[in-house]
Design an enzyme around this catalytic site. Sequence first.
Site, short mmCIF file in Angstrom:
data_model
loop_
_atom_site.label_atom_id
_atom_site.label_comp_id
_atom_site.label_asym_id
_atom_site.label_seq_id
_atom_site.Cartn_x
_atom_site.Cartn_y
_atom_site.Cartn_z
N TYR A 58 0.85 -1.18 0.00
CA TYR A 58 0.00 0.00 0.00
C TYR A 58 0.89 1.24 0.00
CZ TYR A 58 -3.77 -3.20 1.50
OH TYR A 58 -4.67 -4.24 1.59
N HIS A 124 0.01 -12.08 0.97
CA HIS A 124 -0.92 -11.29 0.16
C HIS A 124 -1.41 -12.07 -1.05
CE1 HIS A 124 -1.67 -6.67 -0.40
NE2 HIS A 124 -2.77 -7.36 -0.53
N PRO A 233 -15.83 -4.74 3.53
CA PRO A 233 -17.16 -5.03 4.11
C PRO A 233 -18.20 -3.97 3.76
CG PRO A 233 -15.70 -4.13 5.78
CD PRO A 233 -14.86 -4.34 4.55
N LEU A 234 -17.71 -2.82 3.24
CA LEU A 234 -18.65 -1.76 2.85
C LEU A 234 -18.84 -1.71 1.34
CD1 LEU A 234 -17.34 0.97 5.33
CD2 LEU A 234 -19.45 -0.36 5.52
N GLY A 235 -18.43 -2.79 0.66
CA GLY A 235 -18.61 -2.81 -0.80
C GLY A 235 -17.89 -1.64 -1.45
N1 LIG Z 1 -6.04 -8.59 1.14
C1 LIG Z 1 -6.39 -7.88 0.10
O1 LIG Z 1 -6.00 -8.15 -1.04
C2 LIG Z 1 -7.31 -6.73 0.32
C3 LIG Z 1 -7.99 -6.18 -0.74
C4 LIG Z 1 -8.83 -5.14 -0.50
C5 LIG Z 1 -8.96 -4.68 0.79
N2 LIG Z 1 -8.27 -5.22 1.81
C6 LIG Z 1 -8.38 -4.70 3.20
O2 LIG Z 1 -9.75 -4.53 3.51
C7 LIG Z 1 -9.93 -3.16 3.92
C8 LIG Z 1 -11.32 -2.72 3.56
O3 LIG Z 1 -11.51 -2.72 2.14
P1 LIG Z 1 -11.68 -1.38 1.34
O4 LIG Z 1 -11.12 -0.27 2.15
O5 LIG Z 1 -11.12 -1.58 -0.01
O6 LIG Z 1 -13.25 -1.28 1.14
P2 LIG Z 1 -14.49 -0.94 2.12
O7 LIG Z 1 -14.09 -1.05 3.54
O8 LIG Z 1 -15.61 -1.80 1.64
O9 LIG Z 1 -14.85 0.56 1.73
C9 LIG Z 1 -13.92 1.59 1.92
C10 LIG Z 1 -14.54 2.86 1.34
O10 LIG Z 1 -15.70 3.20 2.08
C11 LIG Z 1 -15.62 4.54 2.52
N3 LIG Z 1 -16.19 4.58 3.88
C12 LIG Z 1 -15.73 3.93 4.97
N4 LIG Z 1 -16.54 4.12 6.02
C13 LIG Z 1 -17.54 4.91 5.59
C14 LIG Z 1 -18.69 5.45 6.21
N5 LIG Z 1 -18.99 5.16 7.49
N6 LIG Z 1 -19.50 6.25 5.48
C15 LIG Z 1 -19.22 6.52 4.19
N7 LIG Z 1 -18.15 6.02 3.54
C16 LIG Z 1 -17.31 5.22 4.23
C17 LIG Z 1 -14.16 4.90 2.52
O11 LIG Z 1 -14.04 6.27 2.24
P3 LIG Z 1 -12.75 7.15 2.70
O12 LIG Z 1 -11.59 6.34 2.36
O13 LIG Z 1 -12.89 8.39 1.91
O14 LIG Z 1 -12.83 7.39 4.15
C18 LIG Z 1 -13.62 4.05 1.39
O15 LIG Z 1 -13.77 4.75 0.17
C19 LIG Z 1 -8.82 -2.40 3.18
O16 LIG Z 1 -8.59 -1.14 3.74
C20 LIG Z 1 -7.68 -3.36 3.33
O17 LIG Z 1 -7.11 -3.25 4.63
C21 LIG Z 1 -7.47 -6.25 1.59
#
Ligand SMILES: NC(=O)c1ccc[n+]([C@@H]2O[C@H](COP(=O)([O-])OP(=O)(O)OC[C@H]3O[C@@H](n4cnc5c(N)ncnc54)[C@H](OP(=O)(O)O)[C@@H]3O)[C@@H](O)[C@H]2O)c1
Length: 346
Positions: A58, A124, A233-235
Amino acid sequence: MERRTIGATALAVGAVGLGCMPMHWGYTASQRRGEQSLRTVHAALDAGAVLLDTADMYGPFTNELLIGRVLRERRRDAFVSTKVGLLVGDRHVVANGHPAYIRRACDASLRRLQADVIDLYQLHRVDPEVPVEETWGAMADLVGAGKVRALGVCAMGPHGAGTGAPAGHVRAGASAGPAAGAHAGTIRQLERMQQVFPVSTVQAELSVWSSKALELLLPWCAARGVGFLAAMPLGNGFLTGTLTPGQGFEPDDIRARHPRFTAEMMAANQPVVAGLRRIAERHRPGTTPAQVALAWVLEQGRYVVAVPGAKRAEWAVENAAAADLRLSTRDLDEIARLPRARGSWD
Ligand SMILES: NC(=O)c1ccc[n+]([C@@H]2O[C@H](COP(=O)([O-])OP(=O)(O)OC[C@H]3O[C@@H](n4cnc5c(N)ncnc54)[C@H](OP(=O)(O)O)[C@@H]3O)[C@@H](O)[C@H]2O)c1
């Protein structure tokens, strides 16, 4: 916040952690928040979100450097989970599972994190050029050397969304994931790894609109006492109801190429958000669709920890509070009956 144990380890973390990826990777660079991200990590820890999920790729590296600044002051408050095995090249993200590389990468992560030990070290992606037993054996040696407490595996699909890299920019085969369908290939790999050293966690996408992990991966984890880290988890933000169909995403944002984030699909999937909003409105005033989405993830098992990503402190705090939201049977039934999300990698 409710605490959950990480796999069969004695290590307990808040049921909702903090995904740190959006601060440096995968989401529109122009919206990155620099020093504010530091405040977000502190706010998440203050709210009880103990697990900080990062990766050396990252940034690359800048996300670990940021976490290191926090750990320097508050090592005892945080459970740090980072990842190894993906390298960011000019055009591609490539897997590297060679033992010598894994050893070097771990030392480099420890330096950036300003820590003596990594609580959870996750592979990863599996390198198709290296037998997984060799890579996993090298990671197990790091536990023996006291550099790492427990080992986990990321089991994302091969489409690239999991890396935050633009689709098509992950070299073919550089994935632990099977066809995003059945996760059967991942299970076979996990079984091979278990022969070498215990898998403490599996990380994969799990959300109201992406629930394939429920078919094979979660039962596999549940049967073996393995923890499950629910990524995305938040799509990717859609389930929060704060995105507008047709708003567009900059080219460096994974959603610019994600089939569910075209204007058409975002419009078609609004009933999913509307359903979450209806449920939120039945709960305490101020409850949000994002919190309902996270509470649903936590309902999938006591061994599940959600890692929502956030750059903004207020969102990290809102997400942490989802651990206190209890969904009723009626809520869960309604979520089960939500229309199937449209637009798919499969
Ligand atoms: N192992 C892997 O290959 C892999 C792949 C993907 C993700 N991950 C892990 O999983 C974590 C979560 O996935 P993700 O971050 O991609 O997706 P996510 O958690 O589904 O969604 C993140 C997005 O939601 C927004 N958000 C978060 N909380 C919110 C709220 N309460 N209200 C409105 N918008 C909100 C964030 O905006 P802002 O950023 O603008 O705050 C960001 O754009 C990652 O950070 C990473 O640590 C791992």
